[in-house]
Design a protein around this motif. Structure first.
Motif, PDB file in Angstrom:
ATOM      1  N   ARG A  11       0.794  -1.232   0.000  1.00  0.00           N
ATOM      2  CA  ARG A  11       0.000   0.000   0.000  1.00  0.00           C
ATOM      3  C   ARG A  11       0.823   1.278   0.000  1.00  0.00           C
ATOM      4  O   ARG A  11       0.280   2.356  -0.063  1.00  0.00           O
ATOM      5  N   TYR A  12       2.125   1.176   0.118  1.00  0.00           N
ATOM      6  CA  TYR A  12       2.863   2.405   0.401  1.00  0.00           C
ATOM      7  C   TYR A  12       3.811   2.829  -0.714  1.00  0.00           C
ATOM      8  O   TYR A  12       4.808   3.489  -0.473  1.00  0.00           O
ATOM      9  N   ALA A 179      -2.093  11.273  15.342  1.00  0.00           N
ATOM     10  CA  ALA A 179      -1.760   9.906  14.941  1.00  0.00           C
ATOM     11  C   ALA A 179      -2.314   8.909  15.951  1.00  0.00           C
ATOM     12  O   ALA A 179      -2.832   7.850  15.575  1.00  0.00           O
ATOM     13  N   GLY A 183      -4.842   6.093  15.024  1.00  0.00           N
ATOM     14  CA  GLY A 183      -4.357   4.723  15.097  1.00  0.00           C
ATOM     15  C   GLY A 183      -4.982   3.925  16.227  1.00  0.00           C
ATOM     16  O   GLY A 183      -5.215   2.729  16.092  1.00  0.00           O
ATOM     17  N   LEU A 184      -5.234   4.585  17.355  1.00  0.00           N
ATOM     18  CA  LEU A 184      -5.631   3.831  18.545  1.00  0.00           C
ATOM     19  C   LEU A 184      -7.140   3.788  18.757  1.00  0.00           C
ATOM     20  O   LEU A 184      -7.655   2.847  19.328  1.00  0.00           O
ATOM     21  N   GLY A 188     -10.104   6.923  13.470  1.00  0.00           N
ATOM     22  CA  GLY A 188      -9.411   6.765  12.196  1.00  0.00           C
ATOM     23  C   GLY A 188     -10.260   5.997  11.205  1.00  0.00           C
ATOM     24  O   GLY A 188     -10.503   6.447  10.078  1.00  0.00           O
ATOM     25  N   SER A 189     -10.755   4.848  11.659  1.00  0.00           N
ATOM     26  CA  SER A 189     -11.577   4.028  10.766  1.00  0.00           C
ATOM     27  C   SER A 189     -12.823   4.788  10.344  1.00  0.00           C
ATOM     28  O   SER A 189     -13.262   4.713   9.197  1.00  0.00           O
ATOM     29  N   TYR A 192     -12.136   7.172   7.394  1.00  0.00           N
ATOM     30  CA  TYR A 192     -12.078   6.487   6.097  1.00  0.00           C
ATOM     31  C   TYR A 192     -13.471   6.040   5.668  1.00  0.00           C
ATOM     32  O   TYR A 192     -13.868   6.191   4.514  1.00  0.00           O
ATOM     33  N   LEU A 267      -1.464   9.896   7.245  1.00  0.00           N
ATOM     34  CA  LEU A 267      -0.661  10.986   7.798  1.00  0.00           C
ATOM     35  C   LEU A 267       0.796  10.906   7.354  1.00  0.00           C
ATOM     36  O   LEU A 267       1.441  11.931   7.141  1.00  0.00           O
ATOM     37  N   LEU A 268       1.304   9.684   7.209  1.00  0.00           N
ATOM     38  CA  LEU A 268       2.693   9.543   6.768  1.00  0.00           C
ATOM     39  C   LEU A 268       2.886  10.190   5.400  1.00  0.00           C
ATOM     40  O   LEU A 268       3.815  10.978   5.189  1.00  0.00           O
TER      41      LEU A 268
END
Lengths: 320, 346
Positions: A11-12, A179, A183-184, A188-189, A192, A267-268
């Motif tokens: 994915r990256y 983040a 992430g935690l 986040g989910s 999306y 975010l990355l």
């Protein structure tokens, strides 16, 4: 899945390509302008980007929800004007700055309310509030700048702490918080999910309205913080602060691989996008001293990144 | 879903690492020490306009290039914000100072915003001067002043009085300025009011309106003023943008010859208005000479032939120029009329 499948499902790729591009800029700099890469130079040049980087945090999440916030510059202006006028009336600049950030956050809440309650597309909502906030800031301040803030306050924008400019620490703190939240927690989910299919989300008991309201409020808060740092850095609070900054922010976010149609990006990628935009912009002005060239290069970078995004991203990215 | 967010977190961790280490650091090589001036090294001279691409500043840059060519030891770089943003101007000054400039000559867009960057450049040992517009205290060593504010302001009023028919003519006039915060314009307005109130004129100033350096806004502001004050006989357009805007409004209203417009702009931008009579006189200074003198002053500072306390400066082909305190004065205004405008192209 065969070998090709593994390559395709990685994915990256976009992030790796961004890293390579950043490497290319550094390599060019090493060859032609080695002084550009020196630590003190890079540290001082970095002061040009932190406010934009801070604005990119909420913008990334908002664009992931298939929204957009064009009013960040307007909210910066209202925050700066609030700060300036309260300071002029004798309040401590720290209190005034807090109030300014409060006002900007309220503006963000207002955006969020209109987006969620009245269900107008964020592009329209924030296009309107962009002008309204800026106009209110101009009207309140009568376009008069406020300066001569105390030196201790200027430290917030110009100071260096533990080897890095103070605004850099603000950005990294906020990045860490964002983040972690992404992430935690389920936030986040949710972001999306909202970006991919808001209707399905409503059926799936995803609190769509709360997510969006939270994000636009966060955008207001970040604009306020960016405005305070800017005022401290340039020692001037005025209503034309952050004019056109939304375009730079969106360019950086999209270069970072965040899809303007929502649901994709992270975010990355955004951080790498900001880094690439920043280093390219600074290097171009360093080497050629031609401001007009910068606009061309920014435009080319944006197009290049969108093309790369299309070639490198498997269709099912972030959907599995 | 769960797996994805976990991977996301790891990547964000990497992102942080990149953010911390990569951005401010880069792979810094040892490199040469900054700002070390060699013996027969060229003087690196940055000439920074308020806004790159305006004909006014381009004509100044022409003069500056001529001076650099005449001196021979100056490497001149002309660059400024193409969008006229003061924040960008400050960022550019910071970059030029880091690059090891010897002289940075700035026409500050907003002295308060650009001031800290100019001071920081001075701390790095760069000679910072201002030209065309002045900066805040201690942000520069000298100001290369095109003409005193008084000479410019009185020049505009006297030109208007003369073009309207003399000191005994009484009429309503209005000023269309740049921004309400523009330092240059505000000082001129002060002096213009002084001159208007004196016995040299019977003119009556009815309004001062900003145009925000936007020609369309200058146009509509002038239209509004003509409606609000039907007896108005003259407009001062006191920036290179508000002047053509005001003249266009008067021309389109069909008031050419009835309402006079005068002000500050380059001859080229006003040529058609001068030819059809909407404008009788264009007031300005010699822009090429301003650029020329700026480079001379900067070079003299860098090589040590000019320092604080001087009362006169030898400006080569321009002759001797007066130094008043920390200002080098170029000289008087120039008035371009229908007869003389043909001799100038900028």
């Amino acid at each position: 899945m065969g070998e090709g499948g593994i390559v395709r499902s990685f994915r990256y790729w976009h992030e790796i390509v961004l890293l390579v591009l950043i490497g290319v800029v550094f390599a060019f700099a090493q060859m032609f302008e080695p002084r550009f890469l020196q630590l003190d130079v890079q540290r001082e040049l970095s002061t040009h980007i932190w406010e934009i980087a801070i604005l990119c945090l909420p913008m990334t999440l908002i664009i992931i929800t298939a929204g957009i916030d064009l009013s960040v510059g307007g909210m910066m202006a209202l925050c700066a004007v609030t700060l300036g006028m309260l300071f002029q009336r004798g309040l401590s600049p720290w209190v005034a700055a807090t109030m300014g950030i409060g006002v900007a956050t309220l503006c963000g809440v207002l955006n969020g309310l209109v987006v969620t309650r009245i269900r107008v597309h964020p592009l329209i909502v924030t296009l309107a509030t962009m002008a309204a906030f800026r106009g209110a800031a101009e009207g309140l301040s009568l376009a008069r700048p406020v300066s001569s803030f105390p030196e201790a306050f200027g430290w917030l924008g110009q100071g260096v702490w533990w080897g890095l400019p103070v605004p850099a620490w603000c950005f990294m703190g906020l990045l860490l918080l964002t983040a972690s939240a992404v992430g935690l927690s389920r936030w986040g989910s949710y972001c999306y999910a909202v970006g991919m299919n808001p209707e399905a989300c409503r059926f799936a008991a995803v609190p769509v309205n709360r997510v969006l309201l939270g994000l636009y409020a966060f955008s207001g808060f970040a604009s306020g913080l960016a405005a305070v740092l800017f005022v401290a850095r340039r020692n001037t609070a005025k209503a034309d602060i952050g004019m056109g900054i939304e375009l730079l922010v969106i360019t950086a976010v999209v270069t970072g691989g965040v899809s303007i149609f929502g649901g994709r990006g992270n975010l990355l990628g955004m951080v790498l996008g900001v880094l690439l935009i920043h280093e390219t912009r600074e290097f171009v002005s360093w080497r050629w001293s031609r401001d007009e060239l910068n606009f061309v290069v920014m435009g080319l970078l944006l197009i290049l990144s969108v093309l790369l995004h299309r070639w490198l991203t498997p269709a099912n990215r972030n959907t599995s | 879903m769960k797996k994805r967010s976990g991977l996301g977190l790891i990547l964000v961790g990497i992102a942080l690492g990149v953010g911390c280490g990569g951005q401010p650091g880069g792979e810094g090589p040892e490199g040469a020490a900054p700002g070390t001036a060699g013996e027969d090294r060229k003087v690196t001279f940055y000439l920074v306009p308020k806004k790159k691409g305006l004909p006014y500043f381009s004509s100044c840059a022409e003069g500056a290039r001529a001076a650099a060519a005449a001196l021979g030891n100056v490497e001149l770089i002309y660059d400024g914000p193409t969008d006229g943003s003061p924040e960008k101007q400050a960022a550019m000054i910071e970059t030029f100072a880091l690059k090891g400039a010897d002289v940075i000559a700035v026409s500050p867009n907003d002295p308060d915003v650009v001031g800290p960057a100019m001071r920081k450049a001075r701390e790095k040992g760069v000679h910072v001067i201002t030209w065309d517009a002045d900066g805040v205290a201690d942000s520069r060593e000298f100001f290369v002043n095109q003409a005193t504010a008084q000479a410019i302001a009185y020049g505009m009023v006297d030109t208007m009085v003369r073009d309207l028919g003399g000191a005994e003519v009484s009429a309503d006039v209005a000023i269309v300025t740049a921004y309400l915060t523009a330092a240059n314009q505000n000082i001129w307005i002060e002096h213009m009011k002084e001159r208007l109130a004196s016995s040299a004129s019977q003119l009556n100033l009815v309004a001062v309106k900003p145009s925000d350096e936007d020609q369309k806004l200058a146009f509509s502001v002038t239209q509004d003023l003509m409606k609000a004050y039907p007896a108005i006989k003259g407009f001062f357009g006191i920036s290179s943008v508000s002047f053509p805007g005001a003249a266009e409004a008067v021309r389109q209203a069909g008031k050419t010859g009835e309402i006079l417009v005068t002000g500050l702009a380059t001859p080229n931008s006003m040529r058609s208005y001068v030819e059809d009579g909407t404008v009788k006189s264009v007031v300005l200074w010699n822009t090429a000479e301003l650029g020329y003198l700026t480079v001379l002053v900067g070079e003299a500072l860098a090589t040590g032939t000019l320092s604080a306390g001087a009362t006169e400066f030898d400006a080569g082909k321009l002759g001797k120029k007066k130094v008043e305190g920390d200002q080098v004065i170029l000289g008087d205004i120039m008035v371009f009329t229908k007869e003389t405008i043909g001799d100038f192209d900028f």
